[in-house]
Each structure stands twice: as structure tokens, then as C-alpha cells.
Enzyme design. Structure first.
Site, short mmCIF file in Angstrom:
data_model
loop_
_atom_site.label_atom_id
_atom_site.label_comp_id
_atom_site.label_asym_id
_atom_site.label_seq_id
_atom_site.Cartn_x
_atom_site.Cartn_y
_atom_site.Cartn_z
N GLU A 54 1.23 -0.98 -0.20
CA GLU A 54 0.50 0.24 -0.24
C GLU A 54 1.26 1.35 0.26
OE1 GLU A 54 -3.15 0.20 -0.56
OE2 GLU A 54 -3.86 -2.27 -0.18
N ARG A 114 0.75 3.45 -3.52
CA ARG A 114 0.03 5.34 -3.56
C ARG A 114 0.51 6.45 -2.70
NH1 ARG A 114 -5.73 3.74 0.55
NH2 ARG A 114 -5.76 1.20 0.21
N ASP A 154 -5.00 -9.81 -8.55
CA ASP A 154 -5.64 -8.96 -9.16
C ASP A 154 -4.17 -8.82 -9.87
OD1 ASP A 154 -4.73 -7.82 -7.69
OD2 ASP A 154 -6.97 -6.97 -7.47
N GLU A 170 -12.54 0.16 -9.65
CA GLU A 170 -11.56 -0.68 -11.25
C GLU A 170 -12.91 -0.47 -12.30
OE1 GLU A 170 -10.20 -1.58 -7.71
OE2 GLU A 170 -11.72 -1.52 -8.06
#
Length: 946
Positions: free
Chosen positions: A579, A583, A713, A851
Site C-alpha cells: 500500500e 499510493r 489481480d 476498477e
């Protein structure tokens, strides 16, 4: 069903088989039926004057030929009742009920006039000069019509008698309720026989501005705790059915079966922006309940007026057992909220939003027009026992008349009404939680100002002149649509882009005002929130500010970084390397890639030095958590294995860092981790979402679950994007991605009988027919791959499936009551359209994820089809309606409920990804050029290498 104008009857010899109905007027049988009813009723009144009230109501039903038939206009009811409006029908009921309560003089049956009680004291109808006797059916018709006319006259007289103007207390005060505050009177007011009334004014305020304590129901008064438990004794009067804002006035009470017995009207609703008297009467002795709204009796359990439900199951209204009601033992009553067992139960308050005037409670019951008269009675008449109130008032227990600049008290007992509020509510310095303001016919509620600020505010941004705009369109677009259609598309999209910019500015301003320099802002409360104290919302939003043209805001953030020397010293706690990378680290690198400002690269270098500490394991896989203050790396507390996506979603960012600094350490560390995974995969395309611990030298896969959603993913995404970023030279990455896509189509792609295509999850070789919202990114990935790979290597299935999957993701939004997608959905392959997708009980939340918008953008970017912009706008508007709050946009707990509680949570990806993708859907195509940039998994644009 309505009867046909031609009725069939049995054929007799020599007769036609049809019977024509009369062209005008009621049929002869209706006249005879009406006359019979009137005559029977008249004699019944004379013989049964002493019968109990319930028997009298049975006769009343006969006179009116059943309330339901009369009000619905059923063709089988008395035709004389046809053509009158609902308000008049209810007035007829009131008039007839009063007639039952009045003494009935003896009238000869052959006088030819209706009963004096039904006339309401009116003179007999005028008769014409003597003439030939009328045919029998005409006399019957006159009798029936006269009966109706007299009831109409009586109803008008009733309305005239109760047309009492609004009279509030001598101080002219009204209490202002915020949805988070109320008034509490510590007196036991519940009784077997009870009448309650209050003046209320409900301003029309957008649902998006409701606080957590008032998401749906707006409680006027209560003596019971919210909820259906039988231990929650007492009653509650509120507006709006649970989980709606349908404006129904509902009375709830507790019996031995449920705490959610409710009566209400479906058709007569509480108006907005108008003073109305609301009230009710409860009688255990007569097993009767009534509700009044303004000057109408809208519910009565004995008249069959209104609806009754128990725990949301509708039942016959006569089944409402008022005689079984359990009285409150709380010893208090709340005005403006439900009683709550604990102050922390914010969502249980169901607070009232609006104004409340004079309130009265009597330990007695009454019904019909008498209830209307009693509750509209002036305070001086209530206390004096004046006959103007229509009934005695000896049972008066509470009379509240609010006074400006004074405490609210119960005039009968002298008891003080204490202001109360939910935990966390701030009334403001020197302000009461329930302010008393001067009476006004059209009072302005404080939340109206907040609500106005929460409406959609468009902020127009940069646009292109026609000649420059047309230069951005590919030849494929021009040949398919033409310049005129494409120009029209952009003109419409400019308006939508301005809406998204408005949402971004509202979000940024909330963060800037309430949580500047912190990781996040809680958008409902405005409280700052930190995970590892690195201003993640600011860093994640930098590229969105730039792309949208918010240069001043961008420069303010740059200046803060100049002054802050991020990351700060000392421990920041263990947080996700994945993360922080996608980010914060990527946000800084993207801001540098777009603007060239050195401060972003310098800050990224300091942060990147800490991140390298995670790459010290024997296997070469990174440890998944890092303290950006101390550089200490560690395993997750919840998982001893390596998560596939976490180890392989570092490379785009780390490679870029090495490229712009000339320091190869970042690329070497991240590439080694990817190489370990590729080696373990061998010639397999799809691989499990877990690998063994990074602390083991030999790496292997753990388990068999494979998914294009959570934890798997971005591995597949980065195979393709690393190949593009590196100048399309690394054949190993391209071939690994192609193998994965082939196996995905062979093993995961599924379709319902209703036509929805989706990506199933795999575990143990078996399909699981569910798909995460996260998996919607695959559509965009396929379009990117299809348009980036050499044409001879493109699988013909990629683009059609990308379009079908994007449609499925769009349906995940538009099929819910809110228009917002849940976290994931289940698919029912054998079901047809409309029933082939469902929301499981553990996934109704919407976390503001990007998404689906990502998929829509890629589809529009490569096809130019305006329908994708329309879809994007359809998906964006519900966020404005249901997620927008005072300081940003809030995650939603349940997209199946239009008034679902908000989570007071706003992840940074709302600014970094979701709003960016929505804006890109509507902005000119060259706003972010995919020939020049590759977007990381957080939508951070990074320049591709030469």
C-alpha cells in the site's frame, strides 16, 4: 378487473348472447341495493342505539359499503361513491363516525329523506311541485344520491369545525432538531389510554447530508428503545419507514410478540416545508389505535383505515392488538429521537431533523373527528377544560410550549426538558444541543445551509478548442463516428467532467480543512486519521490534482512537502509495503513525472530508502510490512505466507525510481522478487494467490486458489505494464502475460443464461461463481494488451470479452437500489436476465473502489464509443447522491439500502484512482496519453522508458 362494457349471459332460445349496459347513470340493481342498505341501516340505528361501539362500526361499514371498496373506486361498490377524491372519502368516514356518536332522533321510514344524523343537521332536500310519481328506480336513485350528498355536506361541516389556525406558545418558540440531538423529559407518561400530538415542520434536506444518527427514520417522540425486541417496551411515533425516506407517518408499539408493531398510511404522507399537527390515540380498553396528520384521520384500526405490519410483514389492520400493548417502564419520553440504551448507539437514535412546536400528551383516548379537534385545540382551552376541544381534557399530563431564551418545560408538572445528543455531536460554543428559535411560518433549518453546500457543484476545467480536440481523435474514431458526433460527445462530457472536478474539489477541501498532513480524513465527522503518518491522501491525490488542472492545490501540497521532510523520525508502526508503494511512493514519483518538481523526487528518495529494507529475506521476496520511520520490516500478523499481488506490484514504481535517479538498487530488488515468482510459475499462466514465506530459501506456491480479484489481480496487470514501461523489449514478461490470459479464458471465463460474462475464481480445480469488483480491471488490461501487442499476437477473444466484462461491471452498479456496486457479487449461471447476479450478505459494502470506472475509461479511450461515457456518468451520480458528506465522500455499508449507514471512511484511492478515472472518461483523450505514460495499479501515471 374492470367489467367489460358488454357482459355475457346464458343464451336462451331466440335471444342475443349479449346485454348492453346503460349508457349513463348507475344501474337499476345499484339503486335497489343502495335503497335496501339505507332502509336496513335506518331501522338498525333505531333498534341498536345502545349497542357497543364495535357493533355501530359494523353498521357504518354497511352504510358506506365497505371503506376499501369506496376508497378504491371498486366497480362493485355503490356507484354513488364513484368520482369523489380520497380526501373526501376519508372525510365521509369522519362524518359518519360522528353521526354514530350523536343521538339519533326517530324518523319515519316512509318520509323519503335520509336520517337526520347522516344529514349532519342539514335541512331536508327541497322537493319540486307535485307531479306524476317517479318510476321506482328513480326514487331509489334519489334516495342513494341524497344519502351521499348529505354525507358530503356533513364532511364539509367537519372540516369547517376543525380549521383551527396554527397557534403556538405565547413565547413564539420552536425547538430545532439536528438529527443528533433531542429533548428528554424524565416523567412516566405512557398509559393504557393515551393521546399524543405535536406540531412539526420538516424541511426538505438531501439525504446525503443526513448524519449517522438520522440515516432514515425521523423520530418525533418515543418511550421505547429502537428495535424489535419485546424488552423495548413502549411506543414511538416517527416519519419514514425503516431504510427509506418515504414520508410515511408511523406509530410503533411493543407487545409480547414484537417491538415492531406499526400502523401507517401508504397514501397520505407528511409534507415537506409545511407546519402540520401529527398525533395518535391508543386505547387498550377499546383495542383501538388512530393516527392523525394535519386535519385528517389517516389510520384507524377499527375503521379499517391504513395498514398494519409486524416486523415488516404486512397483516390485516384489524389484527393490530392494541389491547396487548406493553407500556414503557423507562420513566421518560424523548422528543426528537428513539430512546437509546447507550449514548454510543448513534445509529439507533433515528433523530428528527426539523422543528417542533407545541406538544401535548393526555392519559385518555378518543377517536375520529374528536381526535382531530382535541389535538388542534388551543393550549388555553386544553388547560381550562373548554368545550372547544370536543371532549374532556382531564387527563392532560404534558403540555410543552417552547419559549425563546428559556428552558423548555412541561407546563403541567413543571418538569424540565433536558437537551441530549449522541456521542461526538458538537453543538458549538455557547449553543444548546436543541436551540429554541422564534416561530416562523417558513423557518430556515441550519442543515439547509449544509445541504446546499452538498449539492452537485460543477467546477469547469481546462478544455480544448475544436481544432486541437479533433487532433486527438484516432482515425478509427473518425471513420466510425465522424467529427460532428465526436464533438457532440465531448460537449456533453465537458459538463460531466466539471461535476467530477467539483467532487474532487469538495473532497480535497475537506481533507485540507480537517486533516491536512494526516493520512486520511473521516468524511462525516471531519476527524483526522493516521495509519503510518505519511500524508497518504495528499500523496495519492497529487497526480489527480495535476491532471484535473488544480495547480494551486498542487503547489500547496508541494510546499507542505518542502517544509515537512517526510517521512518523520521515530516509529510509524508496521504497515503494508504494497500500500505504501502504490499510493505514497508512486504518488510522489507520478507528481515528479508530470511536473518535474524536484521536491517530489527528493521526498520519494527518502521514502524509498526505507522501503529497500523490506528486501532482505533469503528468498528475495520482500517482507510484507515496513515501518517507514525505522525501516524495520516484518511479516503480516494475519498471514505467514507471501501474497502474490503484494510481491509483484512493486516493480513499475521501483524501476521508475532507478530510471530517474540512476541508482539501480530499486530495480534490482524488485526485479529479483518478480524473477522468483516467474521461476516458481514455470510455464503456468495462472498461479495461486499465495507463496511460501519469504524467509524460506526455496519458494513454492501454497494452496490452489487463483483469482483475478483480491491478492492476485495486479500480478497479471504488472506483467503487461512492465513490458510496456520497458519499451516492449522484455519478451519473458509478455509471454508470461499471454499464457495467463489464455488460461484465464480457458478456465475462468463464464457466462450466465442472462448473458452476463464474468471471471470465476478457481480453487482445487473447481469454479466459484463469484467476482470481486477488483476484477473489473481485467477489461481495461485486455484492451491495453490488445492495442499494445503486435497484431499477429492478439487473441481475437480479448476485445469482445473486455466489452462484455465492462457491461457486467456496469450492471453491478445499476442493478442495485443505490446504483452503487457491492464489494463482490455471486453469479447464478442457470438464471435469466435480472436474476443471474446477486449480492451476498458479507459483501454489500461500497468502499469507493475504482476498477469499474477504470474499465470504462480504457474502453472509451480505445473505441471512442459515447455509450461508455454515459455509463460512466450513470455510475458516478450515485456517489454524489449516497456517498457525498460534509468533508468528502464516505464508504457505504449496504448498497441495497438507499439510506444505508455511511462508514465515515474515505480511502485515499478515492482521490488517487476513482475520481481520476471518472474524470478521464469525460476529459479529452490526450489528457493522459497511453503512448507516453503507463499507469500503475493506483492510476499513477509514470512515463514509459525510451
Amino acid at each position: 378487473m374492470k367489467p367489460a362494457r358488454v357482459r355475457r349471459k346464458k343464451r336462451r332460445k331466440g335471444e342475443e348472447d349479449t346485454e348492453q349496459l346503460p349508457a349513463k347513470g348507475p344501474g337499476f340493481h345499484w339503486y335497489i341495493f343502495s335503497l335496501s342498505i339505507l332502509l336496513v341501516t335506518a331501522f338498525s340505528f333505531l333498534n341498536f342505539l345502545s349497542l357497543p361501539d364495535a357493533r355501530a362500526h359494523s353498521l357504518l361499514s354497511a352504510v358506506l359499503l365497505k371503506r376499501r371498496a369506496a376508497i378504491s373506486g371498486d366497480p362493485h361498490s355503490d356507484p354513488a361513491f364513484h368520482g369523489i377524491n380520497d380526501e373526501e372519502r376519508i372525510a365521509l368516514l369522519k362524518a359518519a363516525e360522528e353521526a354514530l356518536q350523536a343521538p339519533l332522533p326517530v324518523v319515519q321510514a316512509d318520509q323519503g329523506h335520509e336520517h337526520a344524523a347522516l344529514r349532519g343537521g342539514q335541512k331536508p332536500f327541497a322537493t319540486s311541485a307535485p307531479g306524476p310519481p317517479a318510476p321506482p328506480e328513480k326514487s331509489a336513485a334519489n334516495m342513494a344520491l341524497q344519502a351521499v350528498d348529505s354525507l358530503r355536506a356533513r364532511s364539509k361541516a367537519v372540516f369547517s369545525a376543525i380549521s383551527i389556525p396554527l397557534q403556538l406558545g405565547s413565547g413564539g418558540g420552536i425547538a430545532t432538531f439536528s438529527g443528533e440531538s433531542w429533548l428528554q423529559l424524565d416523567e412516566a407518561v405512557d398509559a393504557d389510554e393515551l393521546t399524543f400530538g405535536a406540531w412539526i415542520y420538516v424541511p426538505q434536506i438531501p439525504e446525503m447530508s443526513f448524519p449517522l444518527a438520522s440515516e432514515s427514520m425521523k423520530t418525533i417522540a418515543s418511550t421505547k428503545v429502537s428495535g424489535c425486541s419485546t424488552t423495548n417496551k413502549g411506543w414511538a411515533l416517527f416519519m419514514h419507514e425503516w431504510s427509506t425516506t418515504n414520508r410515511q407517518l408511523r406509530l410503533s408499539w411493543t407487545d409480547s410478540v414484537s417491538g415492531c408493531n406499526e400502523i401507517y398510511s401508504e397514501s397520505t404522507l407528511v409534507p415537506y416545508d409545511k407546519w402540520v399537527m401529527v398525533g395518535f390515540s391508543l386505547s387498550k380498553a377499546r383495542n383501538r389505535a388512530s393516527i392523525m396528520l394535519d386535519k385528517q384521520l389517516i389510520v384507524d384500526t377499527q375503521l379499517g383505515l391504513g395498514k398494519y405490519s409486524r416486523q415488516q410483514q404486512t397483516m390485516g389492520i384489524q389484527q393490530a392488538g392494541i389491547d396487548q400493548r406493553i407500556l414503557s417502564d423507562s420513566g421518560k419520553i424523548l422528543f426528537g429521537a428513539h430512546i437509546m440504551p447507550k449514548a454510543t448507539d448513534i445509529a439507533m437514535a433515528h433523530g428528527f431533523i426539523g422543528f417542533m412546536g407545541d406538544t401535548r400528551i393526555l392519559a385518555q383516548s378518543t377517536d375520529g373527528a374528536k381526535l382531530v379537534n382535541l389535538l388542534h385545540c388551543e393550549a388555553k382551552d386544553l388547560t381550562s377544560g373548554s368545550p372547544n376541544c370536543g371532549t374532556h381534557t382531564s387527563g392532560l399530563k404534558v403540555l410543552v410550549q417552547h419559549q425563546v431564551k428559556s428552558e423548555s418545560i412541561n407546563s403541567i408538572s413543571g418538569g424540565r426538558l433536558q437537551p441530549r445528543y449522541v456521542k461526538g455531536f458538537n453543538a458549538g460554543e455557547g449553543q444548546s444541543a436543541v436551540p429554541i428559535v422564534k416561530w416562523d411560518a417558513k423557518p430556515a433549518h441550519p442543515m439547509s445551509n449544509d445541504a446546499a453546500a452538498l449539492e452537485i457543484e460543477s467546477v469547469p476545467g481546462p478544455t480544448l478548442p475544436p481544432e486541437k480536440l479533433s487532433a486527438t481523435w484516432p482515425k478509427e474514431w473518425l471513420s466510425r463516428y465522424g467529427k460532428e458526433e465526436l464533438m457532440k460527445s465531448q460537449t456533453e462530457a465537458d459538463v460531466w467532467a466539471a461535476e467530477v472536478r467539483g467532487a474532487m474539489k469538495h473532497t480535497w477541501d475537506g481533507y485540507r480543512t480537517k486533516a491536512w498532513g494526516h493520512d486520511e480524513v473521516q468524511p462525516n465527522s471531519g476527524r483526522p486519521k493516521d495509519r503510518d503518518a505519511k500524508a497518504v491522501t495528499m500523496l495519492d491525490a497529487l497526480s489527480t490534482l495535476w491532471v484535473m488542472g488544480f495547480r494551486q492545490e498542487f503547489e500547496e501540497a508541494a510546499q507542505w512537502l518542502e517544509d515537512s521532510n517526510l517521512p518523520g523520525p521515530g516509529s510509524h508502526g508496521q504497515n503494508s509495503l504494497f500500500e505504501i508503494n502504490i499510493r505514497a511512493f508512486a504518488g510522489l514519483l507520478s507528481a515528479y513525472s508530470l511536473s518535474g518538481k524536484r521536491v517530489f523526487l527528493d521526498t520519494a528518495r527518502r521514502l524509498g530508502e526505507k522501503l529497500l529494507s523490506a528486501f532482505t529475506s533469503p528468498s528475495g521476496l520482500p517482507l510484507p510490512t515496513i515501518d517507514i520511520g525505522t525501516g524495520k520490516a516484518a511479516m503480516h500478523s494475519w498471514n505467514a505466507n507471501t501474497v502474490l499481488a503484494e510481491a509483484t506490484t512493486l516493480q513499475v514504481e521501483f524501476r521508475y525510481m532507478s530510471k530517474v535517479t540512476g541508482d539501480s538498487r530499486w530495480q534490482e530488488a524488485a526485479d529479483k522478487a518478480m524473477d522468483v515468482v516467474l521461476k516458481a510459475a514455470g510455464q503456468r499462466g495462472l498461479i495461486p494467490i499465495y507463496l511460501s514465506s519469504p524467509n524460506k530459501q526455496a519458494v513454492s506456491f501454497v494452496g490452489s486458489k487463483m483469482s483475478m480479484g483480491a491478492m492476485g489481480d495486479s500480478y497479471y496487470e504488472y506483467l503487461l505494464k512492465l513490458w510496456i514501461q520497458g519499451g516492449k523489449r522484455d519478451v519473458q514478461l509478455k509471454e508470461a502475460w499471454k499464457r495467463a490470459m489464455k488460461e484465464m479464458f480457458d478456465q475462468m471465463v463464464s457466462k450466465t443464461a442472462g448473458g452476463l460474462q464474468f471471471l470465476a475464481e478457481l480453487e482445487g480445480g473447481r469454479k466459484r461463481n463469484r467476482m470481486d469488483h477488483l476484477a473489473c480491471f481485467v477489461a481495461g488490461m485486455l484492451m491495453l494488451g490488445s492495442r499494445s501487442l503486435p497484431p499477429e499476437e492478439v487473441d481475437a477473444r480479448w476485445e469482445p470479452f473486455a466489452a462484455d466484462l465492462t457491461y457486467t461491471c456496469y450492471q453491478m452498479y445499476v442493478r442495485t437500489p443505490t446504483g452503487l456496486s457491492p464489494e463482490y457479487v455471486n453469479f447464478n449461471p442457470g438464471s435469466g436476465k435480472g436474476s443471474d447476479m446477486s449480492i451476498p450478505g458479507d459483501a454489500p459494502q461500497n468502499l469507493l473502489r475504482p476498477e469499474a470506472a477504470e474499465a470504462v475509461w480504457y474502453m472509451w479511450y480505445y473505441t471512442g464509443d459515447h455509450k461508455y461515457r454515459q455509463w460512466g456518468h450513470d455510475m458516478f451520480l450515485p456517489f454524489l447522491k449516497y456517498s457525498k458528506v460534509k468533508y468528502g465522500f464516505s464508504a457505504i455499508s449496504d448498497v441495497r439500502k438507499r439510506t444505508a449507514p455511511k462508514r465515515d471512511s474515505q480511502e485515499s484511492f478515492w482521490l488517487g484512482e476513482t475520481l481520476k478515472y471518472f474524470y478521464l472518461i469525460f476529459a479529452p483523450r490526450n489528457t493522459v496519453n497511453l503512448e507516453e505514460f503507463v499507469l500503475n495499479t493506483e492510476a499513477q501515471p509514470l512515463k514509459v522508458f525510451d
